[in-house]
Design an enzyme around this catalytic site. Structure first.
Site, PDB file in Angstrom:
ATOM      1  N   GLY A  27     -84.981   8.667  97.159  1.00  0.00           N
ATOM      2  CA  GLY A  27     -86.042   8.460  96.324  1.00  0.00           C
ATOM      3  C   GLY A  27     -86.602   6.780  96.659  1.00  0.00           C
ATOM      4  O   GLY A  27     -85.697   6.090  97.300  1.00  0.00           O
ATOM      5  N   LYS A  70     -93.171  -2.941  99.037  1.00  0.00           N
ATOM      6  CA  LYS A  70     -91.825  -2.615  99.626  1.00  0.00           C
ATOM      7  C   LYS A  70     -91.215  -3.936  98.995  1.00  0.00           C
ATOM      8  O   LYS A  70     -91.504  -4.996  99.372  1.00  0.00           O
ATOM      9  CB  LYS A  70     -91.571  -2.307 100.941  1.00  0.00           C
ATOM     10  CG  LYS A  70     -90.103  -2.138 101.192  1.00  0.00           C
ATOM     11  CD  LYS A  70     -90.117  -1.567 102.743  1.00  0.00           C
ATOM     12  CE  LYS A  70     -88.630  -1.346 103.133  1.00  0.00           C
ATOM     13  NZ  LYS A  70     -88.553  -0.915 104.515  1.00  0.00           N
ATOM     14  N   ARG A  98     -97.641  -1.923 102.290  1.00  0.00           N
ATOM     15  CA  ARG A  98     -97.723  -1.066 103.498  1.00  0.00           C
ATOM     16  C   ARG A  98     -98.733  -0.109 103.279  1.00  0.00           C
ATOM     17  O   ARG A  98     -99.143   0.180 101.873  1.00  0.00           O
ATOM     18  CB  ARG A  98     -96.367   0.033 103.504  1.00  0.00           C
ATOM     19  CG  ARG A  98     -95.103  -0.864 103.459  1.00  0.00           C
ATOM     20  CD  ARG A  98     -93.904   0.179 104.087  1.00  0.00           C
ATOM     21  NE  ARG A  98     -93.476   0.771 102.905  1.00  0.00           N
ATOM     22  CZ  ARG A  98     -92.272   1.451 103.191  1.00  0.00           C
ATOM     23  NH1 ARG A  98     -91.531   1.382 104.378  1.00  0.00           N
ATOM     24  NH2 ARG A  98     -91.741   2.270 102.439  1.00  0.00           N
ATOM     25  N   ARG A 120     -92.101  12.161 102.876  1.00  0.00           N
ATOM     26  CA  ARG A 120     -91.094  12.351 104.130  1.00  0.00           C
ATOM     27  C   ARG A 120     -90.708  13.752 104.147  1.00  0.00           C
ATOM     28  O   ARG A 120     -90.696  14.593 103.220  1.00  0.00           O
ATOM     29  CB  ARG A 120     -89.983  11.317 103.428  1.00  0.00           C
ATOM     30  CG  ARG A 120     -90.434   9.836 103.443  1.00  0.00           C
ATOM     31  CD  ARG A 120     -89.849   9.277 102.124  1.00  0.00           C
ATOM     32  NE  ARG A 120     -90.489   8.164 101.670  1.00  0.00           N
ATOM     33  CZ  ARG A 120     -89.973   6.916 102.651  1.00  0.00           C
ATOM     34  NH1 ARG A 120     -89.070   6.883 103.318  1.00  0.00           N
ATOM     35  NH2 ARG A 120     -90.790   5.840 102.385  1.00  0.00           N
ATOM     36  N   ASP A 137     -84.891  11.134 105.227  1.00  0.00           N
ATOM     37  CA  ASP A 137     -86.049  10.384 104.231  1.00  0.00           C
ATOM     38  C   ASP A 137     -86.651   9.433 104.932  1.00  0.00           C
ATOM     39  O   ASP A 137     -87.501   8.878 104.274  1.00  0.00           O
ATOM     40  CB  ASP A 137     -85.088   9.722 103.274  1.00  0.00           C
ATOM     41  CG  ASP A 137     -83.852   8.856 103.673  1.00  0.00           C
ATOM     42  OD1 ASP A 137     -82.983   9.536 104.487  1.00  0.00           O
ATOM     43  OD2 ASP A 137     -83.802   7.737 103.410  1.00  0.00           O
ATOM     44  N   ASN A 138     -86.536   9.060 106.236  1.00  0.00           N
ATOM     45  CA  ASN A 138     -87.229   8.371 107.073  1.00  0.00           C
ATOM     46  C   ASN A 138     -88.125   8.856 108.043  1.00  0.00           C
ATOM     47  O   ASN A 138     -88.653   8.068 108.909  1.00  0.00           O
ATOM     48  CB  ASN A 138     -86.384   7.093 107.644  1.00  0.00           C
ATOM     49  CG  ASN A 138     -85.598   6.076 106.550  1.00  0.00           C
ATOM     50  OD1 ASN A 138     -85.944   6.100 105.612  1.00  0.00           O
ATOM     51  ND2 ASN A 138     -84.538   5.632 107.181  1.00  0.00           N
TER      52      ASN A 138
HETATM   53  P1  AMP Z   1     -83.096   3.226 103.669  1.00  0.00           P
HETATM   54  O1  AMP Z   1     -81.800   3.206 104.751  1.00  0.00           O
HETATM   55  O2  AMP Z   1     -83.752   1.663 103.896  1.00  0.00           O
HETATM   56  O3  AMP Z   1     -84.262   4.157 104.190  1.00  0.00           O
HETATM   57  O4  AMP Z   1     -82.603   3.547 102.444  1.00  0.00           O
HETATM   58  C1  AMP Z   1     -82.192   4.390 101.719  1.00  0.00           C
HETATM   59  C2  AMP Z   1     -82.467   4.377 100.446  1.00  0.00           C
HETATM   60  O5  AMP Z   1     -81.925   3.368  99.641  1.00  0.00           O
HETATM   61  C3  AMP Z   1     -83.855   4.706  99.893  1.00  0.00           C
HETATM   62  O6  AMP Z   1     -83.879   5.493  98.765  1.00  0.00           O
HETATM   63  C4  AMP Z   1     -84.142   3.232  99.510  1.00  0.00           C
HETATM   64  O7  AMP Z   1     -85.318   3.188  98.600  1.00  0.00           O
HETATM   65  C5  AMP Z   1     -82.867   2.623  99.012  1.00  0.00           C
HETATM   66  N1  AMP Z   1     -82.677   1.470  99.141  1.00  0.00           N
HETATM   67  C6  AMP Z   1     -82.505   0.546 100.192  1.00  0.00           C
HETATM   68  N2  AMP Z   1     -82.482  -0.823 100.034  1.00  0.00           N
HETATM   69  C7  AMP Z   1     -82.511  -0.848  98.635  1.00  0.00           C
HETATM   70  C8  AMP Z   1     -82.769  -2.101  97.620  1.00  0.00           C
HETATM   71  N3  AMP Z   1     -82.493  -3.163  97.816  1.00  0.00           N
HETATM   72  N4  AMP Z   1     -82.862  -1.695  96.323  1.00  0.00           N
HETATM   73  C9  AMP Z   1     -83.065  -0.460  96.099  1.00  0.00           C
HETATM   74  N5  AMP Z   1     -82.929   0.618  96.715  1.00  0.00           N
HETATM   75  C10 AMP Z   1     -82.719   0.357  97.848  1.00  0.00           C
HETATM   76 MG    MG Z   2     -85.891   4.832 103.904  1.00  0.00          MG
END
Ligand code: AMP
Ligand code: MG
Length: 540
Positions: A119, A142, A212, A219, A292-293
């Site tokens: 999420g 973001k 953004r 996704r 998820d990306n």
């Molecule tokens: P990502 O690898 O950046 O796509 O992140 C994977 C998951 O971790 C996603 O659900 C992001 O929303 C969450 N996430 C990454 N960094 C943070 C952060 N600093 N605070 C809260 N959630 C995060």
């Molecule tokens: Mg992500």
């Protein structure tokens, strides 16, 4: 990720509202089921596509950069951007009338393993702008604070990563690669604790928020989550809303539900293939191609530890978190795109009466990728029609560029200046990182140029026309990792000017831009192994 303190406010703050000229039409929150709970404590959220959650206000929002063309796209004038309410709204301290902020709920496969619910842990969508022309643009902050999906992290983003996301979104768009856009970059005036190297030396860094902009932020993992929970009602509903909101041309053209879903998966497959071919064409490495990306509308999404190819190396990944297996290395992106699509197909299967359209989509991915990457290679080489011998021409070139440690961007750009009547390496000398390797490969490189020249002469394209076509396929300016890092260093020292300067440069990546040649040279030696210039972690 750093521990967050949830003891203060568990429910979201009611933010002040301000008028704007934008018209909001929030279909995502209107048509999909909401989480009945509205606090931000980390938890599993079943049976819902999102949670209503407001941004957490910041101390001192300050606009560092804005992309005027994105402002214009959504209907904001330069005056709208220059008023004090702009950094307030896009720093998360206020809302425009009509906004209905939410965090989306999705899952994902991370590095090949099912990771369950993820999420929007630090992304908060503000609303969907509907322009007078009927275009829909979702606005999303973001780094705007915690959501129920933040798990143990703080919901914030650091300045360095936000600059990278802001610049790369726009650079990709101007290169012609589908991508989420970036409206604004706002400094929060707050510090964020990050362990940048994952070595236990956490330090405070300045925080920032990017807004953004995309027609959709849905996704692959948005579909995988309800499927993994056996929630077929939610899965079907999400599919139908996605088709109707994000693929209106399919919704309009195909009335039957099953046929509509089949046409939709085919389109998702094709778009994903095109995106992968585009990344390969310009030398972009996403770095974290978890499901998820992966955007369901086929745009580049979630700029984290991405990087740009300097010397051509299919084994390269910028992401230190992926150093072990280099799953997301440059040369494997097309295969990973296919794997991710396979996961999506698995998730969608219960919503399809037969799996035939899913297999058809996967096959279409392969065909589309092959066609698109061939077309891209032809354009890069200044050729028009694919010849049986071109497969080996391309493969041999890639092998030489790799062995010779040759800069991908400079090589292809310079190739337009090689005279097919008297081919020589002279226009390409600026592309070599290692003189010894250059000397060793002198003969095979010249032999390759001869083969290429034979093909160019055989097609007989007018020289001027061919050079223009090659320039249009081979950018002169890309967001080299060290260029972004220089803008980051300047901004961290208090001068954000480098961000707008780079944005200006990258607005016309295919133009010569006399006077700016220094931004088109190969990566300097000092940047070779410097963090941020060659390697990055997921800590952002
Ligand atoms: P990502 O690898 O950046 O796509 O992140 C994977 C998951 O971790 C996603 O659900 C992001 O929303 C969450 N996430 C990454 N960094 C943070 C952060 N600093 N605070 C809260 N959630 C995060
Ligand atoms: Mg992500």
């Amino acid at each position: 990720m750093t521990g967050a303190d949830y003891s203060g406010s568990m429910s979201t703050t009611a933010l002040p509202r301000t008028a704007s000229s934008l018209r909001f039409d929030n279909r995502f929150t209107r048509e999909l089921p909401a989480d009945p709970v509205e606090d931000v404590r980390p938890r599993q959220v079943p049976s819902a596509s999102y949670t209503r959650v407001s941004p957490t206000p910041v101390t001192a929002p300050r606009l560092l950069a804005c992309a005027p063309e994105v402002a214009a796209l959504i209907g904001l004038t330069p005056d709208d951007v220059s008023v004090p309410s702009f950094p307030e709204v896009f720093g998360g301290n206020a809302l425009y009338d009509g906004m209905d902020p939410w965090a989306a709920n999705y899952g994902g496969h991370q590095f090949g393993n099912w990771a369950g619910q993820l999420g929007d842990g630090r992304a908060i969508s503000l609303g969907e702008v509907l322009t007078p022309a009927g275009q829909r643009w979702e606005l999303q902050l973001k780094g705007a604070g915690p959501t129920p999906y933040s798990r143990r992290a703080d919901g914030r983003a650091v300045l360095r990563s936000s600059i990278r996301e802001f610049l790369c979104s726009e650079a990709m768009h101007h290169l012609g690669v589908p991508t989420t856009r970036a409206l604004s970059l706002v400094a929060t005036g707050e510090r964020v604790l990050r362990d940048m190297f994952y070595d236990g030396r956490a330090a405070y860094e300045p925080g920032a928020i990017v807004c953004r902009v995309s027609p959709s932020f849905t996704r692959f993992g948005s579909f995988e989550l309800p499927a993994s929970r056996g929630d077929l009602a939610l899965l079907g509903q999400l599919i139908d809303v996605t088709i109707s909101r994000d693929f209106p041309e399919i919704a309009a053209a195909v009335p039957d539900r099953d046929a509509q879903r089949a046409a939709w998966f085919l389109e998702v497959s094709r778009r994903t293939a095109r995106l992968m071919a585009d990344w390969m064409r310009v030398g972009f490495v996403h770095g974290v191609m978890n499901t998820d990306n992966m955007s369901i509308i086929g745009v580049t999404i979630d700029y984290g530890p991405y990087g740009w190819i300097d010397d051509y190396d299919p084994g390269w990944t910028p992401n230190t978190t992926d150093a072990g297996t280099r799953r997301y290395r440059f040369g494997q992106q097309a295969e990973i795109g296919y794997w991710n699509l396979g996961q999506l197909a698995n998730a969608l299967a219960p919503a399809f009466t037969t799996t035939d359209p899913l297999y058809a989509g996967l096959e279409a991915y392969v065909a589309e990728y092959t066609a698109r990457s061939r077309a891209a290679m032809l354009a890069k080489l200044g050729l028009r029609t694919w010849d049986a011998s071109d497969e080996s021409l391309v493969d041999d070139l890639h092998a030489l560029l790799h062995q010779g440690e040759v800069d991908m961007t400079i090589w292809f750009r310079g190739l337009a200046d090689v005279d097919p009547l008297a081919p020589s390496l002279a226009p390409l000398e600026g592309a070599f990182y290692d003189p010894a390797k250059r000397a060793r490969l002198d003969a095979p490189l010249r032999a390759w140029l001869d083969r290429h020249a034979v093909r160019v002469r055989a097609e007989g394209m007018d020289t001027t026309e061919r050079r223009l076509a090659m320039h249009a396929a081979n950018p002169k300016y890309v967001l080299r990792n060290y260029l972004a890092q220089q803008a980051i260093d300047r901004a961290t020292g208090g001068d954000p000017g480098g961000i707008t300067e780079l944005l200006d440069l990258l607005r016309h990546p295919y133009d010569e831009q006399p006077g700016r040649e220094a931004m088109a040279v190969r990566r300097p030696d000092w940047a070779r192994d410097r963090p941020g210039c060659s390697t990055l972690s997921c800590s952002s």
